[in-house]
Design a protein around this motif. Structure first.
Motif, mmCIF file in Angstrom:
data_model
loop_
_atom_site.group_PDB
_atom_site.id
_atom_site.type_symbol
_atom_site.label_atom_id
_atom_site.label_comp_id
_atom_site.label_asym_id
_atom_site.label_seq_id
_atom_site.Cartn_x
_atom_site.Cartn_y
_atom_site.Cartn_z
ATOM 1 N N GLU A 1 0.836 -1.196 0.000
ATOM 2 C CA GLU A 1 0.000 0.000 0.000
ATOM 3 C C GLU A 1 0.878 1.255 0.000
ATOM 4 O O GLU A 1 1.992 1.246 0.524
ATOM 5 C CB GLU A 1 -0.916 0.010 1.228
ATOM 6 N N TYR A 2 0.328 2.327 -0.567
ATOM 7 C CA TYR A 2 1.077 3.577 -0.664
ATOM 8 C C TYR A 2 1.573 4.045 0.700
ATOM 9 O O TYR A 2 2.705 4.519 0.834
ATOM 10 C CB TYR A 2 0.185 4.647 -1.294
ATOM 11 N N GLU B 1 -17.283 -7.218 -11.847
ATOM 12 C CA GLU B 1 -17.123 -7.367 -10.405
ATOM 13 C C GLU B 1 -17.136 -5.981 -9.762
ATOM 14 O O GLU B 1 -16.379 -5.095 -10.165
ATOM 15 C CB GLU B 1 -15.800 -8.080 -10.104
ATOM 16 N N TYR B 2 -17.984 -5.801 -8.742
ATOM 17 C CA TYR B 2 -18.151 -4.479 -8.140
ATOM 18 C C TYR B 2 -17.545 -4.360 -6.746
ATOM 19 O O TYR B 2 -17.660 -3.312 -6.124
ATOM 20 C CB TYR B 2 -19.641 -4.120 -8.095
ATOM 21 N N HIS B 3 -16.899 -5.409 -6.261
ATOM 22 C CA HIS B 3 -16.198 -5.270 -4.985
ATOM 23 C C HIS B 3 -14.962 -4.405 -5.212
ATOM 24 O O HIS B 3 -14.235 -4.594 -6.180
ATOM 25 C CB HIS B 3 -15.783 -6.636 -4.448
ATOM 26 N N PRO B 4 -14.671 -3.429 -4.339
ATOM 27 C CA PRO B 4 -13.503 -2.565 -4.533
ATOM 28 C C PRO B 4 -12.207 -3.360 -4.466
ATOM 29 O O PRO B 4 -12.006 -4.201 -3.577
ATOM 30 C CB PRO B 4 -13.600 -1.572 -3.366
ATOM 31 N N VAL B 5 -11.312 -3.085 -5.425
ATOM 32 C CA VAL B 5 -10.012 -3.754 -5.472
ATOM 33 C C VAL B 5 -8.937 -2.714 -5.787
ATOM 34 O O VAL B 5 -9.229 -1.586 -6.194
ATOM 35 C CB VAL B 5 -9.981 -4.877 -6.533
ATOM 36 N N SER B 6 -7.688 -3.112 -5.612
ATOM 37 C CA SER B 6 -6.551 -2.242 -5.880
ATOM 38 C C SER B 6 -5.693 -2.838 -6.992
ATOM 39 O O SER B 6 -5.667 -4.066 -7.181
ATOM 40 C CB SER B 6 -5.706 -2.073 -4.613
ATOM 41 N N THR B 7 -4.976 -1.987 -7.693
ATOM 42 C CA THR B 7 -4.071 -2.502 -8.727
ATOM 43 C C THR B 7 -2.944 -3.341 -8.128
ATOM 44 O O THR B 7 -2.339 -4.148 -8.839
ATOM 45 C CB THR B 7 -3.482 -1.357 -9.563
ATOM 46 N N ILE B 8 -2.633 -3.177 -6.828
ATOM 47 C CA ILE B 8 -1.614 -4.038 -6.230
ATOM 48 C C ILE B 8 -2.125 -5.459 -6.024
ATOM 49 O O ILE B 8 -1.343 -6.363 -5.691
ATOM 50 C CB ILE B 8 -1.063 -3.472 -4.906
ATOM 51 N N ASP B 9 -3.417 -5.692 -6.251
ATOM 52 C CA ASP B 9 -3.959 -7.039 -6.161
ATOM 53 C C ASP B 9 -3.640 -7.874 -7.401
ATOM 54 O O ASP B 9 -3.724 -9.106 -7.359
ATOM 55 C CB ASP B 9 -5.478 -6.993 -5.954
ATOM 56 N N VAL B 10 -3.287 -7.209 -8.497
ATOM 57 C CA VAL B 10 -2.974 -7.947 -9.729
ATOM 58 C C VAL B 10 -1.737 -8.821 -9.553
ATOM 59 O O VAL B 10 -1.776 -10.025 -9.848
ATOM 60 C CB VAL B 10 -2.825 -6.986 -10.925
ATOM 61 N N PRO B 11 -0.591 -8.273 -9.096
ATOM 62 C CA PRO B 11 0.563 -9.163 -8.917
ATOM 63 C C PRO B 11 0.342 -10.260 -7.891
ATOM 64 O O PRO B 11 0.873 -11.367 -8.035
ATOM 65 C CB PRO B 11 1.692 -8.209 -8.491
ATOM 66 N N ALA C 1 -10.811 -2.688 2.302
ATOM 67 C CA ALA C 1 -10.864 -1.298 1.843
ATOM 68 C C ALA C 1 -9.806 -1.100 0.771
ATOM 69 O O ALA C 1 -8.808 -1.832 0.711
ATOM 70 C CB ALA C 1 -10.621 -0.325 3.003
ATOM 71 N N VAL C 2 -10.025 -0.111 -0.090
ATOM 72 C CA VAL C 2 -9.005 0.314 -1.052
ATOM 73 C C VAL C 2 -8.471 1.666 -0.614
ATOM 74 O O VAL C 2 -9.216 2.512 -0.107
ATOM 75 C CB VAL C 2 -9.574 0.404 -2.483
ATOM 76 N N MET C 3 -7.171 1.856 -0.791
ATOM 77 C CA MET C 3 -6.510 3.063 -0.299
ATOM 78 C C MET C 3 -5.716 3.742 -1.401
ATOM 79 O O MET C 3 -5.132 3.070 -2.256
ATOM 80 C CB MET C 3 -5.584 2.701 0.865
ATOM 81 N N SER C 4 -5.680 5.075 -1.361
ATOM 82 C CA SER C 4 -4.847 5.881 -2.265
ATOM 83 C C SER C 4 -4.246 7.018 -1.464
ATOM 84 O O SER C 4 -4.838 7.487 -0.478
ATOM 85 C CB SER C 4 -5.675 6.454 -3.422
ATOM 86 N N ALA D 1 -14.687 1.788 0.996
ATOM 87 C CA ALA D 1 -15.197 0.437 1.240
ATOM 88 C C ALA D 1 -16.699 0.409 0.999
ATOM 89 O O ALA D 1 -17.366 1.461 0.953
ATOM 90 C CB ALA D 1 -14.879 -0.014 2.665
ATOM 91 N N LEU D 2 -17.212 -0.796 0.853
ATOM 92 C CA LEU D 2 -18.656 -1.000 0.731
ATOM 93 C C LEU D 2 -19.292 -1.092 2.113
ATOM 94 O O LEU D 2 -18.765 -1.762 3.010
ATOM 95 C CB LEU D 2 -18.938 -2.290 -0.038
ATOM 96 N N PHE D 3 -20.430 -0.426 2.270
ATOM 97 C CA PHE D 3 -21.252 -0.520 3.467
ATOM 98 C C PHE D 3 -22.644 -0.919 3.002
ATOM 99 O O PHE D 3 -23.459 -0.062 2.637
ATOM 100 C CB PHE D 3 -21.280 0.812 4.223
ATOM 101 N N GLY D 4 -22.874 -2.240 2.952
ATOM 102 C CA GLY D 4 -24.103 -2.707 2.335
ATOM 103 C C GLY D 4 -24.039 -2.430 0.841
ATOM 104 O O GLY D 4 -23.139 -2.887 0.144
ATOM 105 N N THR D 5 -24.978 -1.634 0.347
ATOM 106 C CA THR D 5 -24.972 -1.263 -1.066
ATOM 107 C C THR D 5 -24.314 0.084 -1.307
ATOM 108 O O THR D 5 -24.188 0.512 -2.455
ATOM 109 C CB THR D 5 -26.411 -1.214 -1.610
#
Length: 577
Positions: A109-110, A419-429, A463-466, A492-496
């Motif tokens: 993470e950053y 896919e609508y769950h939040p993800v980060s580009t660091i999840d690709v590697p 959660a996703v962070m920047s 992050a998602l909180f329900g919908t």
């Protein structure tokens, strides 16, 4: 191979059901099961390792990939989306090249990286393993073509390999960005990277440099012939420009930077096959576009379909700066209003994406001829405002800057899934390592995307962070600066509901009316859903009405770095009273 893949999916299914209770809440990551899953993958040595193709576009915003109302002509990207999974809420670790790419390389993470902006380089005394070095140690041939933005320049001649060994890259053809490949003084240009070496060998370096421009005085032709309406880089206003380049470039018909990147990638694949046959490979292809200058081939037509208008432009004729003589915040004319026609710039950005899509199509033809199965991931390293909120560029915490496209495609994966769950580009590697059956380094922090790709289990990222920490240069003619751009964010998602917390210790200070302009600590909770007008992408809902969103903001604040928590936690706690 099919049996091994079936066993892999079965293991994922068992693990996902064992951990279902832990995954019901966004604030719990099943670390023990995650580690067990990875150990099982490493133990599964009977399955063949897939080839891994990682395509990175520079400054590609999330809603300009053909999925939304920006009807960009990217048929190759659309084909990949039909063959795989599109992650509709993918975020960059930082909206600037070096920190975004460094975080991906380190899979961190950053907030836990030492590379905070483009003045830093990944290769340093703080070096940790990269995902490329982990793949390399596991027997992959690791290759890179194009802009890496991870190591120091110059990168031509004897300096060309600087840092590549430390990053874990076996073979490479490297390039600087489109501002920097033309270096020289008083009109004399010298090659500084693989692309300018290529232009020199063709005898067209000077001609291409005159079209693209250089970096300000005393470099002759700083604006570039194709962008003479907007300086590429001008000492009178040291910001990235080249957002309106009305003159097409004939040389780019064959010799554009992105065509060179594609050919370089094909050469690397050919050399690997000659030397290593069907052994697995990893290739990262870093296109230089659609980063400005927005220079097009003469054969590329501007889009005939309408593109969405920029939002929040009215009222952005002024921009906040720090006057170094008066020692305070001042409002001055927004220079982009004088230099840039937003509609023209958006059309050129879309056309440049079309050109890159064509290069990607040619590259995939070569990939299809390689032995073995190949998994393809395509991302943007960060976004681009394109006139939204009266700004161009990317260094902000807002959606045009931090929200990026991310698509992963491969034969064993689900097809045509969003896919609508939040993800980060660091999840690709991290996903690549799992596909290859390799245990990641303990320092790596990403989350595997395999549950979304296989349909087995659920994504567990809480959660996703920047983040961003960058001091803007002083503009000498008028002695003012845009000051420090400093923020941390978590979403992050909180329900919908998808909510994003923004913490700016010295104010967020982006043009337009999205947030009030201030230089004091500023905190906002953005409802990141599509609305209308200036709130088309996000809207601050914190304490509107009183107490609204405070608990969600406090939850997200736990993901901020310690320094930002110290600034913004008291603001949130005061609202919670």
């Amino acid at each position: 191979m099919f049996g091994a893949m079936l066993l892999h999916i079965l293991l994922l299914w068992v693990l996902s059901h064992l951990s279902r209770a832990d995954c019901e809440r966004n604030d719990a990551r099943p670390e023990n099961l995650d580690l067990l899953q990875r150990k099982l993958n490493v133990a599964n040595t009977n399955s063949s390792k897939p080839n891994l193709l990682f395509v990175v576009l520079d400054q590609w915003r999330w809603d300009w990939a053909g999925f939304h109302d920006a009807h960009v002509a990217m048929p190759t990207v659309q084909t990949l989306a039909a063959r795989g999974v599109s992650f509709m809420r993918a975020y960059t670790p930082s909206p600037q090249c070096a920190p975004a790419r460094s975080a991906i390389a380190a899979v961190r993470e950053y907030k836990d990286m030492w590379v905070k902006n483009n003045t830093y380089h990944y290769v340093s005394e703080k070096m940790t393993p990269t995902f490329m070095s982990v793949l390399q140690q596991a027997g992959y041939t690791t290759m890179l073509a194009g802009k890496d933005h991870l190591t120091i320049a110059p990168i031509s001649g004897p300096f060309q390999s600087t840092g590549m060994e430390a990053l874990g890259v076996d073979r490479f053809h490297r390039a600087l960005d489109k501002y920097s490949f033309c270096q020289g003084i008083f009109g004399r240009y010298v090659p500084v990277d693989g692309y300018s070496d290529y232009l020199t060998a063709k005898g067209i370096l000077q001609a291409q440099c005159k079209a693209y421009g250089g970096i300000g005085y005393p470099f002759t032709g700083a604006e570039g012939a194709c962008c003479n309406e907007t300086p590429v880089f001008d000492w009178a206003f040291p910001q990235e420009n080249g957002f309106r380049c009305m003159m097409p470039n004939q040389l780019d018909e064959e010799h554009s930077p992105d065509a060179w990147v594609r050919r370089s990638a094909q050469e690397l694949l050919d050399s690997h096959q000659k030397d290593h046959g069907a052994s697995p490979w990893f290739l990262q292809v870093n296109f230089l576009g659609p980063h400005p200058p927005f220079i097009l081939k003469s054969s590329t037509a501007l889009p005939s379909t309408s593109l969405p208008e920029a939002i929040d432009v009215s009222g952005s004729e002024q921009q906040p700066v720090f006057d170094l003589d008066l020692h305070g915040l001042q409002m001055v004319p927004n220079i982009f209003h004088g230099y840039v026609n937003i509609t023209d710039s958006r059309k050129q950005y879309a056309a440049l994406l079309q050109q890159i899509d064509e290069e990607l199509e040619e590259l995939l033809k070569t990939v299809d001829q390689m032995p073995g199965e190949t998994v393809v991931a395509v991302i943007g390293d960060h976004g681009e405002h394109l006139g939204d909120h009266g700004q161009f560029g990317k260094t902000s915490p807002f959606e045009p800057a931090v929200h990026v496209p991310l698509i992963i495609a491969g034969a064993p994966f689900r097809h045509n899934v969003k896919e609508y769950h939040p993800v980060s580009t660091i999840d690709v590697p991290m996903t690549f390592l799992e596909l290859a059956g390799i245990l990641p380094s303990p320092t790596m922090q990403g989350y595997s995307l395999m549950p979304a790709l296989t349909g087995v289990g659920t994504l567990t990222r809480p959660a996703v962070m920047s983040g961003m920490n960058y001091w803007q240069d002083v503009i000498p003619d008028v002695n003012y600066s845009h000051g420090r751009v400093q923020f941390d964010s978590a979403a992050a998602l909180f329900g919908t509901d998808f909510l994003k917390l923004i913490c700016c210790p010295v104010g967020c200070r982006k043009g337009g009316s999205l947030l009030p302009t201030m230089v004091a600590p500023q905190v906002a909770l953005m409802n990141v859903t599509q609305g209308e007008d200036v709130h088309r992408f996000e809207k601050d809902i914190l304490n509107q009405p009183a107490g609204h969103g405070v608990q969600e903001a406090l939850y997200l604040a736990a993901f901020l770095s310690k320094d930002f928590q110290e600034v913004c936690m008291p603001l949130l706690e005061a609202l919670a009273v």
